[in-house]
Write a protein that holds these residues in place. Structure first.
Motif, mmCIF file in Angstrom:
data_model
loop_
_atom_site.group_PDB
_atom_site.id
_atom_site.type_symbol
_atom_site.label_atom_id
_atom_site.label_comp_id
_atom_site.label_asym_id
_atom_site.label_seq_id
_atom_site.Cartn_x
_atom_site.Cartn_y
_atom_site.Cartn_z
ATOM 1 N N GLU A 267 0.895 -1.164 0.000
ATOM 2 C CA GLU A 267 0.000 0.000 0.000
ATOM 3 C C GLU A 267 0.923 1.199 0.000
ATOM 4 O OE1 GLU A 267 -2.380 1.694 -0.904
ATOM 5 O OE2 GLU A 267 -4.060 1.119 0.404
ATOM 6 N N GLY A 268 0.450 2.319 -0.573
ATOM 7 C CA GLY A 268 1.398 3.397 -0.737
ATOM 8 C C GLY A 268 0.832 4.788 -0.630
ATOM 9 N N GLY A 269 1.628 5.730 -1.110
ATOM 10 C CA GLY A 269 1.272 7.136 -1.027
ATOM 11 C C GLY A 269 1.478 7.852 -2.338
ATOM 12 N N LEU A 270 1.192 9.155 -2.301
ATOM 13 C CA LEU A 270 1.304 10.008 -3.477
ATOM 14 C C LEU A 270 2.175 11.207 -3.125
ATOM 15 C CD1 LEU A 270 -2.490 9.890 -4.379
ATOM 16 C CD2 LEU A 270 -0.669 8.653 -5.561
ATOM 17 N N PRO A 271 3.404 11.256 -3.644
ATOM 18 C CA PRO A 271 4.273 12.393 -3.346
ATOM 19 C C PRO A 271 3.799 13.650 -4.069
ATOM 20 C CG PRO A 271 5.337 10.947 -4.923
ATOM 21 C CD PRO A 271 4.060 10.261 -4.509
ATOM 22 N N ALA A 272 4.188 14.791 -3.573
ATOM 23 C CA ALA A 272 3.755 16.062 -4.150
ATOM 24 C C ALA A 272 4.439 16.361 -5.480
ATOM 25 C CB ALA A 272 4.019 17.193 -3.163
ATOM 26 N N SER A 273 5.492 15.622 -5.799
ATOM 27 C CA SER A 273 6.209 15.817 -7.059
ATOM 28 C C SER A 273 6.447 14.464 -7.725
ATOM 29 C CB SER A 273 7.557 16.503 -6.806
ATOM 30 O OG SER A 273 8.396 16.411 -7.944
ATOM 31 N N PRO A 274 6.411 14.418 -9.070
ATOM 32 C CA PRO A 274 6.670 13.158 -9.767
ATOM 33 C C PRO A 274 8.155 12.820 -9.876
ATOM 34 C CG PRO A 274 6.194 14.888 -11.360
ATOM 35 C CD PRO A 274 5.995 15.486 -9.998
ATOM 36 N N SER A 275 9.035 13.740 -9.473
ATOM 37 C CA SER A 275 10.475 13.499 -9.575
ATOM 38 C C SER A 275 10.919 12.486 -8.521
ATOM 39 C CB SER A 275 11.251 14.805 -9.393
ATOM 40 O OG SER A 275 10.926 15.729 -10.410
ATOM 41 N N HIS A 311 2.439 -0.287 -4.438
ATOM 42 C CA HIS A 311 1.072 -0.231 -4.947
ATOM 43 C C HIS A 311 0.736 1.002 -5.777
ATOM 44 C CE1 HIS A 311 -3.069 -1.376 -5.344
ATOM 45 N NE2 HIS A 311 -3.509 -0.342 -4.655
ATOM 46 N N THR A 312 1.194 2.180 -5.374
ATOM 47 C CA THR A 312 0.823 3.388 -6.105
ATOM 48 C C THR A 312 1.790 3.708 -7.252
ATOM 49 O OG1 THR A 312 2.009 4.757 -4.496
ATOM 50 C CG2 THR A 312 -0.359 4.459 -4.147
ATOM 51 N N HIS A 313 2.860 2.913 -7.369
ATOM 52 C CA HIS A 313 3.851 3.096 -8.448
ATOM 53 C C HIS A 313 4.552 4.449 -8.371
ATOM 54 C CE1 HIS A 313 2.242 -0.212 -11.392
ATOM 55 N NE2 HIS A 313 2.157 -0.579 -10.124
ATOM 56 N N GLN A 314 4.629 5.014 -7.171
ATOM 57 C CA GLN A 314 5.266 6.311 -6.979
ATOM 58 C C GLN A 314 6.637 6.143 -6.325
ATOM 59 O OE1 GLN A 314 3.624 9.207 -8.130
ATOM 60 N NE2 GLN A 314 2.323 7.593 -8.977
ATOM 61 N N ALA A 315 7.462 7.174 -6.458
ATOM 62 C CA ALA A 315 8.794 7.154 -5.852
ATOM 63 C C ALA A 315 8.853 8.136 -4.686
ATOM 64 C CB ALA A 315 9.841 7.525 -6.895
ATOM 65 N N TYR A 316 9.280 7.656 -3.520
ATOM 66 C CA TYR A 316 9.470 8.548 -2.373
ATOM 67 C C TYR A 316 10.348 7.875 -1.319
ATOM 68 C CZ TYR A 316 5.290 5.808 -1.006
ATOM 69 O OH TYR A 316 4.381 4.792 -0.783
ATOM 70 N N THR A 317 11.099 8.693 -0.616
ATOM 71 C CA THR A 317 11.806 8.275 0.599
ATOM 72 C C THR A 317 11.516 9.348 1.639
ATOM 73 O OG1 THR A 317 13.838 9.369 -0.125
ATOM 74 C CG2 THR A 317 13.635 7.021 -0.611
ATOM 75 N N CYS A 318 10.680 9.017 2.588
ATOM 76 C CA CYS A 318 10.214 9.983 3.590
ATOM 77 C C CYS A 318 10.554 9.498 4.995
ATOM 78 C CB CYS A 318 8.695 10.152 3.503
ATOM 79 S SG CYS A 318 8.079 10.659 1.887
ATOM 80 N N THR A 319 10.425 10.388 5.952
ATOM 81 C CA THR A 319 10.472 9.981 7.357
ATOM 82 C C THR A 319 9.171 10.447 8.013
ATOM 83 O OG1 THR A 319 11.662 12.005 7.924
ATOM 84 C CG2 THR A 319 12.986 10.036 7.558
ATOM 85 N N VAL A 320 8.253 9.517 8.183
ATOM 86 C CA VAL A 320 6.979 9.815 8.833
ATOM 87 C C VAL A 320 7.100 9.411 10.302
ATOM 88 C CG1 VAL A 320 4.499 9.334 8.884
ATOM 89 C CG2 VAL A 320 5.727 9.403 6.687
ATOM 90 N N PRO A 321 6.788 10.314 11.223
ATOM 91 C CA PRO A 321 6.916 9.979 12.649
ATOM 92 C C PRO A 321 6.022 8.802 13.042
ATOM 93 C CG PRO A 321 6.640 12.347 12.335
ATOM 94 C CD PRO A 321 6.353 11.703 11.017
ATOM 95 N N ASP A 322 6.565 7.908 13.890
ATOM 96 C CA ASP A 322 5.770 6.801 14.407
ATOM 97 C C ASP A 322 4.919 7.305 15.589
ATOM 98 O OD1 ASP A 322 7.288 6.832 16.759
ATOM 99 O OD2 ASP A 322 8.568 5.173 16.157
ATOM 100 N N PRO A 323 4.108 6.444 16.214
ATOM 101 C CA PRO A 323 3.235 6.921 17.304
ATOM 102 C C PRO A 323 3.974 7.575 18.477
ATOM 103 C CG PRO A 323 2.464 4.799 16.530
ATOM 104 C CD PRO A 323 3.773 5.046 15.832
ATOM 105 N N SER A 324 5.274 7.279 18.609
ATOM 106 C CA SER A 324 6.032 7.899 19.695
ATOM 107 C C SER A 324 6.643 9.235 19.278
ATOM 108 C CB SER A 324 7.162 6.960 20.150
ATOM 109 O OG SER A 324 8.195 6.922 19.180
#
Length: 606
Positions: A267-275, A311-324
């Motif tokens: 399952e995935g996400g959608l980055p704000a840029s296609p780059s 799943h979304t066929h998008q490219a991204y490397t992010c750091t999303v905070p976990d519950p802590s």
């Protein structure tokens, strides 16, 4: 991307039987490349106590062993001056070279994938029920993957065969004296259980071990898999919540003494840029990505140290905070083997856990699988061997195009190839004895490629081969013609932008004669300007009955279109692939190739 119904292959093949999926036994073992550095020498943090583990990952390969055609085989790179550059990428020969080079000098290296390795594949792999792709992944030294929704395209029994080996139950063995060995790596399906026993149909997790380092991998597919795969493909199976499942097995792994954990999530996400090199932490951790993966990432237990998604066929490397509140990497490497992700996990030998702080811990970057590097000879040999078997079917010309006809590679809501496919379906099913269709709809996710003008082989530029047509429509779904009232038609159009499709619209491709306005300044179903919907210039009458052509996946309500399930007087026609190739043959020739349509049936207001 969301995907499609059961693939039956060139001869409408169906995997049969009710084989029980056996769990893949044993643990993963990393193979250290020759000349690898010692742990202490490569450690940049605290020599002796911490070591850097290299996690290489990719997702959504979809059997693309050869470089994808057209815009499906490129990536966008942002330049320092604010412009973008398009770079050809992908192909197993180059992916193998990229991964093998990336592993050099890394004592601790593990390769994982985020699902959809197979399914919706080009003919080279799809014709042989994706055995060529599994063989390639074995040679690539893939250590583990989650299942994706496409792994269920041919049903549970076929997925069992893909994991465990054995020749196809109907078509047998493809090469004389060779039995398909199955995947050397485990497919993980933690959130997919048997309806009757409530037990996972495959291993929920596995543990990679190397020189005292232990990392657990939990694999899940999206909970909504049944909505995007035919009912036959998921028969007898239950799909559970991704977060609850991962949290459950993370706890179990910790109880077993495995404290470093990576989740493989289809399952995935959608980055704000296609780059591919866009900084999606620009403005704050994970601020540049949206979609289902964000909420999933925010709720998965901090026990999990990194998320590999897809799943979304998008490219991204992010750091999303976990519950802590601690940063955690969330990555995706686009699709079709065009990118791979290289993530560094800092492993603490004393605690057995990954070090994750705001200063150090996991670091991830995507890298292009460019076609300037040398080809891996073993992949070239593999592709050549299977191409020889496929050639009599694959190389047959079925049509001609004057330029690229963009489909999968287009970012527009209406695509030229979508129009061609819908027109082909209407033409095939409009005769009275074939169903009397007055209009046709095609789901965008079922269009898997472009039609490229440049030759993929020796056929010559502008020639469309059967193999290329198959790559565009690999599922071989049967066409249906249904009675729908004008009111139901309007409701179906509204379902493109409401309900499960509100956040990420699925705009149906429409046949000639059907026109309407899509107003993106509105929200939900109001985006469909009701009084603009016309057929051959006449407003749709809510009380009138219309004959509608669509594939069996859409007719069953797939992709979030329950309105189609209410259709009456169903007639089953030819396959979607047959309709497509017949249209190409009837409307193009070497001297008069098909021009790309203008794609102006849907008026977009922004």
């Amino acid at each position: 991307m969301p995907a499609r119904p059961q693939r039956r292959g060139a001869a409408r093949r169906l995997a049969t039987g009710v084989a029980v999926l056996a769990a893949a036994a044993g643990v993963l073992t990393a193979v250290s490349p020759a000349g690898a550095d010692t742990a202490a020498a490569s450690d940049k943090h605290r020599p002796g106590r911490t070591v850097d583990v290299q996690l290489l990952s990719f997702n959504d390969l979809h059997g693309n062993l050869e470089p994808p055609q057209g815009s499906s085989g490129t990536v966008t790179e942002a330049q320092a001056d604010g412009t973008t550059k398009t770079i050809p990428a992908g192909g197993a020969e180059y992916l193998a070279t990229s991964l093998r080079n990336a592993r050099k000098g890394h004592e601790y290296s593990v390769t994982a994938a985020g699902g959809d390795m197979i399914g919706a594949s080009p003919l080279l792999s799809g014709l042989f029920h994706d055995e060529p792709t599994i063989e390639a992944l074995n040679k690539l030294d893939l250590d583990v993957t989650s299942v994706g929704n496409h792994e269920f395209d041919e049903g549970r029994a076929e997925l069992s065969r893909i994991q465990n080996g054995g020749c196809h139950p109907k078509e047998g063995c493809y090469e004389k004296g060779k039995t398909f060995p199955g995947a050397d790596f485990p497919y993980l399906a933690a959130n997919v259980t048997d309806e009757k026993t409530d037990k996972p149909i495959l291993k929920p997790y596995t543990v990679w071990k190397h020189k005292g380092v232990k990392i657990g991998f939990i694999g899940v597919t999206l909970e909504g898999t049944p909505d995007i795969v035919t009912a036959e493909g998921v028969k007898g199976l239950k799909f559970h919540d991704e977060v609850e499942t991962i949290n459950k097995y993370a706890k179990e792994l910790q109880h077993k003494g495995v404290k470093s954990i990576v989740a493989l999530i289809h399952e995935g996400g959608l980055p704000a840029s296609p780059s591919y090199n866009y900084d999606c932490d620009n403005g704050g951790a994970g601020k540049g990505v949206s979609g289902p993966i964000v909420d999933i990432a925010k709720n998965i237990t901090p026990k999990v140290d990194a998320l590999v998604t897809g799943h979304t066929h998008q490219a991204y490397t992010c750091t999303v905070p976990d519950p802590s509140g601690t940063p955690r990497t969330v990555t995706s490497a686009a699709s079709f083997g065009r990118l791979y992700t290289d993530t560094t996990l800092t492993y603490d030998r004393r605690t057995g856990d990954i070090v994750r702080t705001s200063v150090k811990g996991a670091h991830a970057a995507n890298h292009i699988v460019d076609r300037e590097q040398p080809k891996a000879p073993d992949m070239t040999s593999l592709i050549g061997r299977w191409n020889k078997l496929a050639a009599p079917i694959a190389n047959k010309p079925v049509g001609y195009v004057s330029a690229d006809v963009n489909g999968r590679g287009s970012t527009a809501y209406e695509t030229p190839l979508g129009d061609v496919i819908a027109d082909g379906q209407l033409e095939a099913l409009s005769p009275f004895d074939k169903g009397g269709a007055q209009l046709a709809f095609m789901n965008p996710g079922g269009i898997r490629s472009d039609l490229a003008h440049k030759a993929s082989g020796s056929e010559g530029d502008g020639v469309v081969t059967y193999g290329e047509a198959f790559t565009v429509q690999p599922f071989t779904n049967m066409m249906n013609v249904l009675d729908l009232t004008g009111s139901q038609l309007i409701t179906a159009l509204q379902q493109q932008v409401s309900g499960s499709n509100e956040a990420s619209p699925k705009i149906l491709q429409v046949s000639k004669g059907l026109t309407y306005t899509l107003d993106l300044t509105k929200s939900g179903k109001d985006r469909i300007v009701t009084d603009s919907v016309k057929l051959n210039g006449a407003a749709i009458d809510p009380a009138k009955t219309y004959r509608v052509a669509l594939n069996e996946f859409l007719a069953g309500g797939g992709d979030g279109f329950p309105a189609f399930k209410d259709g009456k007087n169903k007639l089953v026609g030819a396959s979607d692939l047959d309709a497509f190739t017949a249209y190409l043959g009837a409307h193009s020739s070497q001297s008069s190739p098909l021009d790309p349509p203008k794609a102006d049936r849907i008026t977009i207001v922004k």
